[in-house]
Enzyme design. Sequence first.
Site, PDB file in Angstrom:
ATOM      1  N   CYS A 262       0.849  -1.182   0.000  1.00 13.57           N
ATOM      2  CA  CYS A 262       0.000   0.000   0.000  1.00 13.57           C
ATOM      3  C   CYS A 262       0.888   1.237   0.000  1.00 13.57           C
ATOM      4  O   CYS A 262       2.098   1.159   0.089  1.00 13.57           O
ATOM      5  CB  CYS A 262      -0.894   0.004   1.233  1.00 13.57           C
TER       6      CYS A 262
ATOM      7  N   LYS B  83       3.577  -3.594  -6.564  1.00 12.79           N
ATOM      8  CA  LYS B  83       4.972  -3.480  -6.983  1.00 12.79           C
ATOM      9  C   LYS B  83       5.920  -3.950  -5.901  1.00 12.79           C
ATOM     10  O   LYS B  83       6.890  -4.650  -6.167  1.00 12.79           O
ATOM     11  CB  LYS B  83       5.267  -2.019  -7.345  1.00 12.79           C
TER      12      LYS B  83
ATOM     13  N   GLU C  76       9.876 -16.632 -17.015  1.00 14.40           N
ATOM     14  CA  GLU C  76       9.612 -15.204 -16.921  1.00 14.40           C
ATOM     15  C   GLU C  76       8.600 -14.754 -17.981  1.00 14.40           C
ATOM     16  O   GLU C  76       7.722 -13.926 -17.714  1.00 14.40           O
ATOM     17  CB  GLU C  76      10.922 -14.427 -17.071  1.00 14.40           C
TER      18      GLU C  76
ATOM     19  N   HIS D  34       6.758 -35.133 -20.097  1.00 10.85           N
ATOM     20  CA  HIS D  34       6.466 -35.681 -18.770  1.00 10.85           C
ATOM     21  C   HIS D  34       5.194 -35.078 -18.184  1.00 10.85           C
ATOM     22  O   HIS D  34       5.089 -34.928 -16.969  1.00 10.85           O
ATOM     23  CB  HIS D  34       7.649 -35.456 -17.829  1.00 10.85           C
TER      24      HIS D  34
ATOM     25  N   GLU E 246       0.679 -11.995 -15.548  1.00  7.17           N
ATOM     26  CA  GLU E 246       0.562 -10.794 -14.724  1.00  7.17           C
ATOM     27  C   GLU E 246      -0.301  -9.722 -15.374  1.00  7.17           C
ATOM     28  O   GLU E 246      -1.124  -9.092 -14.701  1.00  7.17           O
ATOM     29  CB  GLU E 246       1.954 -10.208 -14.457  1.00  7.17           C
TER      30      GLU E 246
ATOM     31  N   ARG F 125       2.396   0.871  -6.988  1.00  7.36           N
ATOM     32  CA  ARG F 125       2.508  -0.168  -5.971  1.00  7.36           C
ATOM     33  C   ARG F 125       1.290  -1.083  -5.951  1.00  7.36           C
ATOM     34  O   ARG F 125       1.314  -2.146  -5.337  1.00  7.36           O
ATOM     35  CB  ARG F 125       2.692   0.482  -4.594  1.00  7.36           C
TER      36      ARG F 125
ATOM     37  N   LYS G 165       5.091 -12.945 -17.085  1.00  5.64           N
ATOM     38  CA  LYS G 165       4.697 -11.644 -17.625  1.00  5.64           C
ATOM     39  C   LYS G 165       3.313 -11.713 -18.265  1.00  5.64           C
ATOM     40  O   LYS G 165       2.489 -10.815 -18.093  1.00  5.64           O
ATOM     41  CB  LYS G 165       5.717 -11.161 -18.660  1.00  5.64           C
TER      42      LYS G 165
ATOM     43  N   ASN H  15       0.498   0.398   6.426  1.00  3.24           N
ATOM     44  CA  ASN H  15       0.937  -0.622   5.479  1.00  3.24           C
ATOM     45  C   ASN H  15       1.374  -1.848   6.271  1.00  3.24           C
ATOM     46  O   ASN H  15       1.938  -1.719   7.360  1.00  3.24           O
ATOM     47  CB  ASN H  15       2.136  -0.141   4.656  1.00  3.24           C
ATOM     48  N   GLY H  16       1.165  -3.031   5.715  1.00  5.77           N
ATOM     49  CA  GLY H  16       1.615  -4.242   6.381  1.00  5.77           C
ATOM     50  C   GLY H  16       0.473  -5.017   7.001  1.00  5.77           C
ATOM     51  O   GLY H  16      -0.699  -4.796   6.688  1.00  5.77           O
TER      52      GLY H  16
ATOM     53  N   TRP I 215      -4.129  -1.836  -0.603  1.00  3.69           N
ATOM     54  CA  TRP I 215      -4.213  -3.141  -1.259  1.00  3.69           C
ATOM     55  C   TRP I 215      -4.735  -4.107  -0.216  1.00  3.69           C
ATOM     56  O   TRP I 215      -4.091  -4.329   0.804  1.00  3.69           O
ATOM     57  CB  TRP I 215      -2.840  -3.562  -1.764  1.00  3.69           C
TER      58      TRP I 215
END
Length: 608
Positions: free
Chosen positions: A2, A603, A480, A503, A487, A27, A484, A98-99, A74
């Site tokens: 946040c 973020k 990656e 497999h 996301e 963020r 991406k 935050n947290g 958030w």
Amino acid sequence: MCGIVGILGQTPVAPQLIDALRRLEYRGYDSAGVATLEGGHLTRRRAEGKLSQLAARLDRLPLAGKAGIGHTRWATHGAPTEGNAHPHATERVAIVHNGIIENYRELRREVEAEGRLVESDTDTEIVAQLITRRLEDGLTPADAVRVTLPRLQGAFALAVIFEGYDDLMIAARRGSPLAIGRGDREVYLGSDAIALAPFTSSIIYLEDGDWAVLSRAEITIFDEAGNAVERPTVHGVGTSLLVDKGNHRHFMAKEIAEQPEVVGHTLAHYLDFAAARVNLPDDARIDFAALPRLSITACGTAYYAALTAKYWFERLARLPTDVDIASEFRYRDVPLTAGGAALVISQSGETADTLASLRYARQAGQTVGAVVNVHQSTIAREANFIMPTLAGPEIGVASTKAFTCQLAVLASLAVAAGRARGVLTEADEEKLVTALAEVPRLESVAMKLEAEIEALAADISGAGHVLYLGRGTSYPIALEGALKLKEISYIHAEGYAAGELKHGPIALVDADVPVVVIAPYDRIFEKTVSNMQEVAARGGRIILVTDEKGADAAGVTTAGTIVMPEMPATVTPLVYAVPVQLLAYHTAVFMGTDVDQPRNLAKSVTVE
């Protein structure tokens, strides 16, 4: 995760709070709010959704207070509703946080047993209730916060203002970052210095466990033991943090385009291009020659940088290297080798799980280096030494330029390790440094393929699932690429080592599943071709990312081939990252998603 801002100003602060919060949008958040002191009385405005909703509410119901706090939330405890949005308040205090307060349930039961009305589902409101109770006992605001902080378990950053106190704000941090800015008869607070960039270039970073009493005239900082302490003021950071999208549609597009420049800057920090030698900073304190084992921990995209580095350290330096997801590292009781070293990788330098891994490694006697993009971050300060990336502020939630800068640092370290351990000769070092020096140019060439990649993205945007395949150092790039795409486009995608296809994952292959194959023409190219043929035999739509030799030798019909410039195999991860980023970006644009602020993501992940 946040965003927190606070201002003790000389003019109405609500517009400044909104401006500062906009700089923290990267963020990730789902609601926002501000609280100011209007004639000494606490007044709030909150809204679900984006800051535009809050700004519209302030247009209808303006605030004129000269002291205030703001927040982008958030959701952790409770749904993303207006009632759960910050600031939370009682009749005596307003607070942003935050947290996560880990003993929230216990504390909530306690305040409810006293008959106090808890109006939200959040852990934050409980902190406001605890501080209020102490104020009712007759304590001053500073003492009320001081005795409340030890009762809170978890990682958090707090900013508190008080009814009737127009010239007071109290801040505290444990785990989550906070920075204080000095102005002309004004003081600012932010969870990220970028929020304060328009207002001041003088920043004080609170250390873990610090809490601070702020007024327009004075800043008093206490450590966790309650001792008054001085923290250094960092000057000249403000203008460097003022960023915008320039001529690009999104921050992510701008940051992809910046990679040749910032990767070049980063490599120049670690390499002597003229002499074709690695030139590590003096404080890089790993004795690679004597090192028995290296551990690397990271999260998300940084973890894929770590996986790539494992190939480099083991191949170029014959250095046994373990790579762990940071959220798992300390919980499996890793038996770290005496005399060993650890690297932690984090763009923000505040990633909670990575920070915990750093502390675990230090307690085990490891020398810990940090590869970070924010040089004043908690991880940077707690590591034995830092290996900074020079990516500059990365605003898009999905990491791009920070990733390739991490790869640049790690590749430079691996070459240094190889020389120190006698695995690489001077000639080998010269060859590898020369190859790394060419990376910015090669990335620029890759950027010129954007129109072709955009056309392929139009096809992928209609898919429900996508597979990515790669071998060797192309395997982490496949991981990656899949991350991406997930996301920012919300298309389900998975990356696999190409040899693992048969497999299990091959069961997913049909004409509706695009398969992105990352296969530079290297010593294992033929093995990857065999896996592509298995996909083709089952009607899979192959998108091949290779070079001219690979395109000629593939012998497989593809739905599209992205032909990259030829380059030494060692540097392919730094360059092949560009097309997988562009493929995800343009797919997301076709899908119409919020590219820079994808849903549910943040973020800087400052909680476990």
